[in-house]
Design a protein around this motif. Structure first.
Motif, PDB file in Angstrom:
ATOM      1  N   THR A 124       6.570   7.184   9.143  1.00  0.00           N
ATOM      2  CA  THR A 124       5.406   6.947   8.471  1.00  0.00           C
ATOM      3  C   THR A 124       5.100   5.389   8.353  1.00  0.00           C
ATOM      4  OG1 THR A 124       4.462   7.138   5.892  1.00  0.00           O
ATOM      5  CG2 THR A 124       6.716   6.485   6.295  1.00  0.00           C
ATOM      6  N   ASN A 125       4.060   4.755   8.133  1.00  0.00           N
ATOM      7  CA  ASN A 125       3.598   3.515   8.034  1.00  0.00           C
ATOM      8  C   ASN A 125       3.495   2.613   6.817  1.00  0.00           C
ATOM      9  OD1 ASN A 125       3.042   3.504  11.088  1.00  0.00           O
ATOM     10  ND2 ASN A 125       1.450   4.667  10.850  1.00  0.00           N
TER      11      ASN A 125
ATOM     12  N   GLU B 156       0.810  -1.244  -0.065  1.00  0.00           N
ATOM     13  CA  GLU B 156      -0.009   0.012  -0.113  1.00  0.00           C
ATOM     14  C   GLU B 156       1.017   1.264  -0.024  1.00  0.00           C
ATOM     15  OE1 GLU B 156      -3.275  -0.165  -0.314  1.00  0.00           O
ATOM     16  OE2 GLU B 156      -3.060  -2.469  -0.530  1.00  0.00           O
ATOM     17  N   GLN B 157       0.291   2.378  -0.468  1.00  0.00           N
ATOM     18  CA  GLN B 157       0.871   3.712  -0.126  1.00  0.00           C
ATOM     19  C   GLN B 157       1.200   4.045   1.106  1.00  0.00           C
ATOM     20  OE1 GLN B 157       1.732   5.964  -3.017  1.00  0.00           O
ATOM     21  NE2 GLN B 157       2.996   6.618  -1.017  1.00  0.00           N
ATOM     22  N   ASN B 158       2.395   4.384   1.542  1.00  0.00           N
ATOM     23  CA  ASN B 158       2.539   4.684   2.847  1.00  0.00           C
ATOM     24  C   ASN B 158       1.763   5.792   3.399  1.00  0.00           C
ATOM     25  OD1 ASN B 158       4.177   6.570   0.959  1.00  0.00           O
ATOM     26  ND2 ASN B 158       4.724   7.338   3.166  1.00  0.00           N
ATOM     27  N   TYR B 159       1.532   5.998   4.845  1.00  0.00           N
ATOM     28  CA  TYR B 159       0.843   7.048   5.340  1.00  0.00           C
ATOM     29  C   TYR B 159       1.073   7.411   6.607  1.00  0.00           C
ATOM     30  CZ  TYR B 159      -1.062   3.039   8.236  1.00  0.00           C
ATOM     31  OH  TYR B 159      -1.479   2.097   9.015  1.00  0.00           O
ATOM     32  N   PRO B 160       1.329   8.782   7.026  1.00  0.00           N
ATOM     33  CA  PRO B 160       0.940   9.751   5.850  1.00  0.00           C
ATOM     34  C   PRO B 160       2.241   9.832   4.890  1.00  0.00           C
ATOM     35  CG  PRO B 160       1.976  10.705   7.847  1.00  0.00           C
ATOM     36  CD  PRO B 160       1.819   9.210   8.045  1.00  0.00           C
ATOM     37  N   ASN B 161       1.561  10.440   3.936  1.00  0.00           N
ATOM     38  CA  ASN B 161       2.348  10.809   2.728  1.00  0.00           C
ATOM     39  C   ASN B 161       2.167  12.133   2.006  1.00  0.00           C
ATOM     40  OD1 ASN B 161       4.843   9.850   0.965  1.00  0.00           O
ATOM     41  ND2 ASN B 161       3.288   9.705  -0.623  1.00  0.00           N
ATOM     42  N   PRO B 162       3.001  12.972   1.922  1.00  0.00           N
ATOM     43  CA  PRO B 162       4.487  13.133   2.549  1.00  0.00           C
ATOM     44  C   PRO B 162       4.239  12.971   3.946  1.00  0.00           C
ATOM     45  CG  PRO B 162       3.861  15.006   0.727  1.00  0.00           C
ATOM     46  CD  PRO B 162       2.663  14.317   1.230  1.00  0.00           C
ATOM     47  N   PHE B 163       5.792  12.986   4.566  1.00  0.00           N
ATOM     48  CA  PHE B 163       5.796  12.470   5.816  1.00  0.00           C
ATOM     49  C   PHE B 163       7.051  13.192   6.498  1.00  0.00           C
ATOM     50  CE2 PHE B 163       8.140   9.366   3.930  1.00  0.00           C
ATOM     51  CZ  PHE B 163       9.379   9.152   4.902  1.00  0.00           C
ATOM     52  N   ASN B 164       6.821  13.379   7.739  1.00  0.00           N
ATOM     53  CA  ASN B 164       8.194  13.887   8.624  1.00  0.00           C
ATOM     54  C   ASN B 164       7.949  13.592  10.025  1.00  0.00           C
ATOM     55  OD1 ASN B 164      10.437  15.408   9.564  1.00  0.00           O
ATOM     56  ND2 ASN B 164       9.175  17.299   9.579  1.00  0.00           N
ATOM     57  N   PRO B 165       8.860  12.941  10.556  1.00  0.00           N
ATOM     58  CA  PRO B 165      10.035  12.018   9.898  1.00  0.00           C
ATOM     59  C   PRO B 165       9.400  10.665   9.986  1.00  0.00           C
ATOM     60  CG  PRO B 165      10.551  12.315  12.322  1.00  0.00           C
ATOM     61  CD  PRO B 165       9.162  12.875  12.140  1.00  0.00           C
TER      62      PRO B 165
ATOM     63  N   VAL C 201       1.977  -4.305   9.237  1.00  0.00           N
ATOM     64  CA  VAL C 201       2.271  -2.976   9.039  1.00  0.00           C
ATOM     65  C   VAL C 201       3.708  -2.628   9.856  1.00  0.00           C
ATOM     66  CG1 VAL C 201       1.579  -0.533   9.817  1.00  0.00           C
ATOM     67  CG2 VAL C 201      -0.148  -2.286   9.319  1.00  0.00           C
ATOM     68  N   VAL C 202       4.564  -1.737   9.156  1.00  0.00           N
ATOM     69  CA  VAL C 202       5.902  -1.417   9.380  1.00  0.00           C
ATOM     70  C   VAL C 202       5.944   0.040   9.565  1.00  0.00           C
ATOM     71  CG1 VAL C 202       8.364  -1.611   9.038  1.00  0.00           C
ATOM     72  CG2 VAL C 202       6.771  -3.540   8.424  1.00  0.00           C
ATOM     73  N   SER C 203       6.697   0.548  10.681  1.00  0.00           N
ATOM     74  CA  SER C 203       6.819   1.987  10.859  1.00  0.00           C
ATOM     75  C   SER C 203       8.267   2.103  10.415  1.00  0.00           C
ATOM     76  CB  SER C 203       6.878   2.282  12.450  1.00  0.00           C
ATOM     77  OG  SER C 203       6.991   3.804  12.558  1.00  0.00           O
ATOM     78  N   PHE C 204       8.406   3.410   9.652  1.00  0.00           N
ATOM     79  CA  PHE C 204       9.718   3.793   9.121  1.00  0.00           C
ATOM     80  C   PHE C 204       9.871   5.040   9.654  1.00  0.00           C
ATOM     81  CE2 PHE C 204      11.814   5.921   5.435  1.00  0.00           C
ATOM     82  CZ  PHE C 204      12.899   5.508   5.797  1.00  0.00           C
TER      83      PHE C 204
END
Length: 460
Positions: free
Chosen positions: A390-391, A379-388, A428-431
């Motif tokens: 995203t999932n 899936e598209q990461n969320y949120p996107n854009p992100f700082n810092p 789900v992975v957090s980045f």
């Protein structure tokens, strides 16, 4: 529930030569010159039965016994000529190889010798100008000023046309079977369109400059990419539909590339181009003797390299390169095997190399190509854009090893988020990108032979 994501799987290969070298592996057991004498490759094509057709430029590789006796000694003349060599994918010659002359299916048209022609006074030499497989797997041969279409089933010619002008480019074909060709020297030269029987010629555009061995037409026939590899880049002629005219002034895309060969990947339809050579050096940051892939729909705005294959140079002459000039490329029907050929491959023992990948190619570009296997999604990461942070959500349909990695736009790996055996289902992975600078990044999932990718944007 997450939505099914049909992201084109080849985006995982965005990642320039350092990434591509891990994806494409040279098969050194394929040595097409064993027992044959072809050299100076001028084209490679894979036919509808998976056989590899290799065309040499020159005409001195075989002997031809003629029906004439110019010396009046009672012995038919024997002259040097050229041939097209055809191989199975394991490198063994096809039973009809080499092809010195071509017979016709109608059994009434006289056979054509590919590299020699009697002009009434002497045996005129003709060079091999290119070879292409159309969407049906039939072979289109450019033999100096002639186009010859060969059925991959009968290995006999079904059509021929003599094209006005001098030496031809390699031909190109669209999905409807139409065939396109032009002249190498492009000053005031038209690009011709023929139907599948090499009849009903139409002049589409008139080229004003450049010097090209090859060019490419989009599947729908509405975009033409002309190399002009002595120029600033690739010229793109694009029209809205088949009822519209092509512009007289093209756009210039892929600036800095010195292109001598083109191909469209049979599964993703990404546009592959030869980058250049030490003879025609590409711009800084572009590796010579490399084929790069692009999403042709975004040329001119986003020219991210989607994939690459680099010629395995035979000698370290200059910064790891040799004299070879990328001149031919074609893929197997599943897109997992590539055959590349070079002109002037003096430091190698063969002019065509085979590369393979375990990549499973899927696409949603049209209804003719397979979709991603059911139960896989990224899936598209969320949120996107992100700082810092995203999932990233993904789904796999069976348990097995999974890797999820992040790359920057140069192909450098910046994070490994998953590298473990995972259970089937949704994850789900957090980045956390706290240590990275703002920009666009690629995240790539690989599991059970399927690779999916997507883009995300970090804004600080």
């Amino acid at each position: 529930m997450m939505k099914t994501n049909k992201i084109i799987a080849l985006l995982s290969l965005v990642l320039i030569p350092m990434m591509a070298s891990a994806q494409w592996t040279q098969d050194t057991t394929f040595k097409a010159t064993d027992g044959d004498s072809f050299f100076e490759n001028h084209g490679v094509a894979v036919d509808g039965q998976g056989r590899v057709w290799i065309q040499s430029y020159y005409w001195v590789t075989e002997d031809l016994i003629t029906q004439r006796d110019l010396g009046d000694d009672g012995v038919p003349d024997t002259i040097s000529t050229g041939a097209i060599y055809v191989y199975n994918q394991d490198g063994t010659p096809a039973d009809f190889s080499p092809l010195i002359d071509i017979e016709y299916e109608d059994e009434s048209t006289p056979a054509d010798t590919l590299y020699r022609r009697w002009n009434g006074e002497s045996y005129e030499a003709m060079s091999g100008r290119g070879i292409e497989a159309d969407y049906n797997g039939d072979i289109i041969i450019s033999s100096f000023d002639r186009l010859i279409k060969i059925s991959h089933e009968s290995v006999k010619a079904v059509a021929k046309v003599v094209v006005n002008g001098s030496s031809l480019t390699e031909a190109s074909a669209d999905r409807d079977g139409n065939i396109y060709v032009s002249n190498v020297a492009a000053t005031d030269a038209p690009i011709y369109k023929y139907d599948s029987n090499l009849e009903n010629p139409e002049e589409l555009v008139t080229l004003t400059s450049g010097f090209s061995r090859d060019f490419q037409v989009s599947p729908d026939g509405n975009t033409i990419w002309w190399a002009g590899y002595t120029g600033p880049g690739v010229l793109e002629y694009s029209r809205e539909d088949e009822f519209s005219s092509f512009p007289t002034v093209p756009d210039t895309v892929l600036r800095g590339y010195k292109v001598e060969s083109f191909d469209l990947h049979p599964q993703t339809y990404h546009l592959w181009i030869g980058s250049g050579s030490l003879n025609d050096v590409p711009a800084e940051g572009i590796q010579p003797q490399t084929w790069y892939a692009f999403d042709y729909a975004t040329l001119g705005s986003d020219e991210t390299r989607m994939d690459s294959i680099q010629w395995a140079a035979g000698a370290d002459i200059s910064a790891g390169y040799d004299e070879s000039r990328p001149r031919g490329l074609d893929f197997s029907a599943d897109g997992q095997t590539a055959f590349v050929g070079v002109f002037n491959g003096l430091s190698t023992e063969f002019d065509v190399q085979k590369f393979t990948t375990e990549q499973v190619y899927t696409s949603n570009e049209d209804e003719n190509k397979n979709e991603i296997p059911e139960g896989f999604s990224l899936e598209q990461n969320y949120p996107n854009p992100f700082n810092p942070t995203t999932n990233i959500e993904y789904t796999i349909n069976q348990a097995g090893p999974v890797t999820l990695k992040v790359y920057d736009m140069t192909g450098r790996e910046v994070a490994t988020l998953v590298n473990a055996r995972m259970s089937a289902g949704e994850h789900v992975v957090s980045f956390d990108a706290s240590n990275l600078s703002s920009g666009v990044y690629i995240y790539s999932l690989q599991a059970n032979g399927v690779r999916l990718t997507n883009k995300m944007t970090l804004i600080k």
